[in-house]
Design a protein around this motif. Structure first.
Motif, PDB file in Angstrom:
ATOM      1  N   PRO A 136      -5.948   1.911 -10.163  1.00  0.00           N
ATOM      2  CA  PRO A 136      -4.675   1.266 -10.505  1.00  0.00           C
ATOM      3  C   PRO A 136      -4.458  -0.044  -9.732  1.00  0.00           C
ATOM      4  O   PRO A 136      -3.907  -1.003 -10.269  1.00  0.00           O
ATOM      5  N   ILE A 137      -4.936  -0.091  -8.478  1.00  0.00           N
ATOM      6  CA  ILE A 137      -4.741  -1.296  -7.664  1.00  0.00           C
ATOM      7  C   ILE A 137      -5.569  -2.449  -8.236  1.00  0.00           C
ATOM      8  O   ILE A 137      -5.108  -3.583  -8.324  1.00  0.00           O
ATOM      9  N   SER A 138      -6.807  -2.140  -8.681  1.00  0.00           N
ATOM     10  CA  SER A 138      -7.674  -3.171  -9.278  1.00  0.00           C
ATOM     11  C   SER A 138      -7.081  -3.687 -10.588  1.00  0.00           C
ATOM     12  O   SER A 138      -7.144  -4.884 -10.887  1.00  0.00           O
ATOM     13  N   ILE A 139      -6.504  -2.775 -11.375  1.00  0.00           N
ATOM     14  CA  ILE A 139      -5.891  -3.169 -12.651  1.00  0.00           C
ATOM     15  C   ILE A 139      -4.692  -4.076 -12.379  1.00  0.00           C
ATOM     16  O   ILE A 139      -4.526  -5.123 -13.024  1.00  0.00           O
ATOM     17  N   ALA A 140      -3.861  -3.706 -11.399  1.00  0.00           N
ATOM     18  CA  ALA A 140      -2.695  -4.539 -11.049  1.00  0.00           C
ATOM     19  C   ALA A 140      -3.166  -5.946 -10.657  1.00  0.00           C
ATOM     20  O   ALA A 140      -2.607  -6.952 -11.111  1.00  0.00           O
ATOM     21  N   ALA A 141      -4.220  -6.040  -9.840  1.00  0.00           N
ATOM     22  CA  ALA A 141      -4.740  -7.341  -9.387  1.00  0.00           C
ATOM     23  C   ALA A 141      -5.275  -8.151 -10.559  1.00  0.00           C
ATOM     24  O   ALA A 141      -5.034  -9.364 -10.660  1.00  0.00           O
ATOM     25  N   ALA A 142      -5.995  -7.492 -11.489  1.00  0.00           N
ATOM     26  CA  ALA A 142      -6.578  -8.192 -12.643  1.00  0.00           C
ATOM     27  C   ALA A 142      -5.485  -8.697 -13.594  1.00  0.00           C
ATOM     28  O   ALA A 142      -5.582  -9.800 -14.144  1.00  0.00           O
ATOM     29  N   VAL A 143      -4.435  -7.889 -13.765  1.00  0.00           N
ATOM     30  CA  VAL A 143      -3.307  -8.300 -14.624  1.00  0.00           C
ATOM     31  C   VAL A 143      -2.624  -9.527 -14.021  1.00  0.00           C
ATOM     32  O   VAL A 143      -2.299 -10.494 -14.725  1.00  0.00           O
ATOM     33  N   ASP A 159      -6.272 -15.996  -3.252  1.00  0.00           N
ATOM     34  CA  ASP A 159      -4.898 -15.631  -2.878  1.00  0.00           C
ATOM     35  C   ASP A 159      -4.525 -14.254  -3.427  1.00  0.00           C
ATOM     36  O   ASP A 159      -3.852 -13.464  -2.762  1.00  0.00           O
ATOM     37  N   ILE A 160      -4.963 -13.987  -4.666  1.00  0.00           N
ATOM     38  CA  ILE A 160      -4.656 -12.690  -5.293  1.00  0.00           C
ATOM     39  C   ILE A 160      -5.371 -11.580  -4.520  1.00  0.00           C
ATOM     40  O   ILE A 160      -4.820 -10.515  -4.272  1.00  0.00           O
ATOM     41  N   SER A 161      -6.604 -11.868  -4.122  1.00  0.00           N
ATOM     42  CA  SER A 161      -7.385 -10.906  -3.342  1.00  0.00           C
ATOM     43  C   SER A 161      -6.691 -10.593  -2.017  1.00  0.00           C
ATOM     44  O   SER A 161      -6.563  -9.436  -1.617  1.00  0.00           O
ATOM     45  N   LEU A 162      -6.176 -11.624  -1.348  1.00  0.00           N
ATOM     46  CA  LEU A 162      -5.484 -11.439  -0.063  1.00  0.00           C
ATOM     47  C   LEU A 162      -4.192 -10.639  -0.234  1.00  0.00           C
ATOM     48  O   LEU A 162      -3.873  -9.771   0.561  1.00  0.00           O
ATOM     49  N   ALA A 163      -3.448 -10.950  -1.302  1.00  0.00           N
ATOM     50  CA  ALA A 163      -2.147 -10.284  -1.514  1.00  0.00           C
ATOM     51  C   ALA A 163      -2.311  -8.822  -1.918  1.00  0.00           C
ATOM     52  O   ALA A 163      -1.467  -7.990  -1.594  1.00  0.00           O
ATOM     53  N   THR A 164      -3.402  -8.513  -2.626  1.00  0.00           N
ATOM     54  CA  THR A 164      -3.570  -7.152  -3.159  1.00  0.00           C
ATOM     55  C   THR A 164      -4.518  -6.291  -2.329  1.00  0.00           C
ATOM     56  O   THR A 164      -4.519  -5.068  -2.445  1.00  0.00           O
ATOM     57  N   GLY A 165      -5.362  -6.966  -1.513  1.00  0.00           N
ATOM     58  CA  GLY A 165      -6.352  -6.214  -0.740  1.00  0.00           C
ATOM     59  C   GLY A 165      -7.550  -5.791  -1.577  1.00  0.00           C
ATOM     60  O   GLY A 165      -8.356  -4.960  -1.170  1.00  0.00           O
ATOM     61  N   ALA A 167     -11.082  -6.835  -3.430  1.00  0.00           N
ATOM     62  CA  ALA A 167     -12.134  -7.852  -3.305  1.00  0.00           C
ATOM     63  C   ALA A 167     -12.199  -8.723  -4.554  1.00  0.00           C
ATOM     64  O   ALA A 167     -11.944  -8.236  -5.666  1.00  0.00           O
ATOM     65  N   GLU A 168     -12.530 -10.011  -4.371  1.00  0.00           N
ATOM     66  CA  GLU A 168     -12.588 -10.942  -5.508  1.00  0.00           C
ATOM     67  C   GLU A 168     -13.513 -10.434  -6.605  1.00  0.00           C
ATOM     68  O   GLU A 168     -13.200 -10.505  -7.792  1.00  0.00           O
ATOM     69  N   GLY A 169     -14.670  -9.905  -6.210  1.00  0.00           N
ATOM     70  CA  GLY A 169     -15.637  -9.393  -7.199  1.00  0.00           C
ATOM     71  C   GLY A 169     -15.062  -8.253  -8.019  1.00  0.00           C
ATOM     72  O   GLY A 169     -15.287  -8.162  -9.239  1.00  0.00           O
ATOM     73  N   THR A 170     -14.284  -7.389  -7.362  1.00  0.00           N
ATOM     74  CA  THR A 170     -13.669  -6.241  -8.052  1.00  0.00           C
ATOM     75  C   THR A 170     -12.603  -6.732  -9.030  1.00  0.00           C
ATOM     76  O   THR A 170     -12.481  -6.207 -10.143  1.00  0.00           O
ATOM     77  N   ILE A 171     -11.836  -7.765  -8.621  1.00  0.00           N
ATOM     78  CA  ILE A 171     -10.813  -8.317  -9.531  1.00  0.00           C
ATOM     79  C   ILE A 171     -11.517  -8.898 -10.757  1.00  0.00           C
ATOM     80  O   ILE A 171     -11.100  -8.674 -11.898  1.00  0.00           O
ATOM     81  N   ARG A 172     -12.606  -9.632 -10.520  1.00  0.00           N
ATOM     82  CA  ARG A 172     -13.359 -10.228 -11.645  1.00  0.00           C
ATOM     83  C   ARG A 172     -13.849  -9.154 -12.611  1.00  0.00           C
ATOM     84  O   ARG A 172     -13.722  -9.297 -13.828  1.00  0.00           O
ATOM     85  N   ASN A 173     -14.402  -8.084 -12.072  1.00  0.00           N
ATOM     86  CA  ASN A 173     -14.928  -7.008 -12.933  1.00  0.00           C
ATOM     87  C   ASN A 173     -13.810  -6.304 -13.705  1.00  0.00           C
ATOM     88  O   ASN A 173     -13.979  -5.963 -14.878  1.00  0.00           O
ATOM     89  N   SER A 174     -12.674  -6.104 -13.055  1.00  0.00           N
ATOM     90  CA  SER A 174     -11.545  -5.457 -13.737  1.00  0.00           C
ATOM     91  C   SER A 174     -10.991  -6.390 -14.817  1.00  0.00           C
ATOM     92  O   SER A 174     -10.610  -5.944 -15.908  1.00  0.00           O
ATOM     93  N   TYR A 175     -10.950  -7.684 -14.501  1.00  0.00           N
ATOM     94  CA  TYR A 175     -10.484  -8.689 -15.465  1.00  0.00           C
ATOM     95  C   TYR A 175     -11.400  -8.682 -16.696  1.00  0.00           C
ATOM     96  O   TYR A 175     -10.931  -8.754 -17.832  1.00  0.00           O
TER      97      TYR A 175
END
Length: 202
Positions: A136-143, A159-165, A167-175
């Motif tokens: 759920p945290i990765s989905i929130a970051a990707a959204v 910045d999104i990575s810092l605010a959500t905790g 990792a940038e790579g995980t946000i990219r994959n969820s996106y």
């Protein structure tokens, strides 16, 4: 409890008391001797927040954990849950976490506008209808990443990575997983079909 909760939880005293109750139970089992006490205390707080439906990320708990790392808190949490389940003879109710539990807080850390926050909340709600196998945290970051691309105040992935905790790579994959559903997720009041074409492809 040795950690300063500050503004981490709305009713910090209540959560602190709840965490202390959990700690007392584990302490009585005598199985925490020789373990990292800061990690144990932080893990008790994490469990308390989950059980009371006010979940916090392990990274947020880290900020009040007197130097305990994410890994140490994660291990301590698994250990406590296992010990208490053995003691109670039943599985421990932790409460389900949803992307929406974290979203508003993350958006506020990023200084997003109310319109963008509202669009992100709608998108996260719709994401629950799609089988995206991400935390759920990765989905929130990707959204958030998706929404900020469509707004005038673009936020760098860092910045999104810092605010959500997350990792940038995980946000990219969820996106990447959410991207094919963008037209279903993003409210039309926030972005039109032609705007969605401006989303960067994963």
């Amino acid at each position: 409890m040795g950690c300063s909760l500050g503004g981490l939880c709305g009713q910090s005293k209540y959560f602190q008391d709840r965490a202390n109750e959990i700690y007392k139970k584990v302490e009585d089992l005598k199985s925490i001797r020789g373990r990292n006490q800061d990690a144990i205390l932080a893990a008790c707080l994490y469990i308390a927040c989950r059980q009371e439906d006010k979940p916090r990320t392990v990274k947020e708990i880290c900020s009040v954990g007197n130097g305990a790392t994410k890994k140490e808190i994660g291990r301590a949490k698994e250990f406590i849950v296992k010990q208490l389940e053995i003691e109670m003879g039943q599985s421990m109710e932790m409460g389900t976490i949803h992307a929406r539990d974290f979203l508003r807080r993350f958006c506020s850390h990023l200084g997003m506008t109310n319109t963008a926050i509202k669009a992100a909340q709608e998108a996260v709600q719709k994401s629950e209808e799609i089988d995206i196998r991400r935390s759920p945290i990765s989905i929130a970051a990707a959204v958030i990443y998706m929404i900020t691309q469509l707004s005038d105040e673009k936020k760098p992935l860092r910045d999104i990575s810092l605010a959500t905790g997350v990792a940038e790579g995980t946000i990219r994959n969820s996106y990447k997983d959410l991207y094919p559903y963008a037209s279903r997720l993003i409210p039309s009041s926030f972005a039109k079909e032609e705007d969605l074409r401006n989303l960067c492809s994963p």
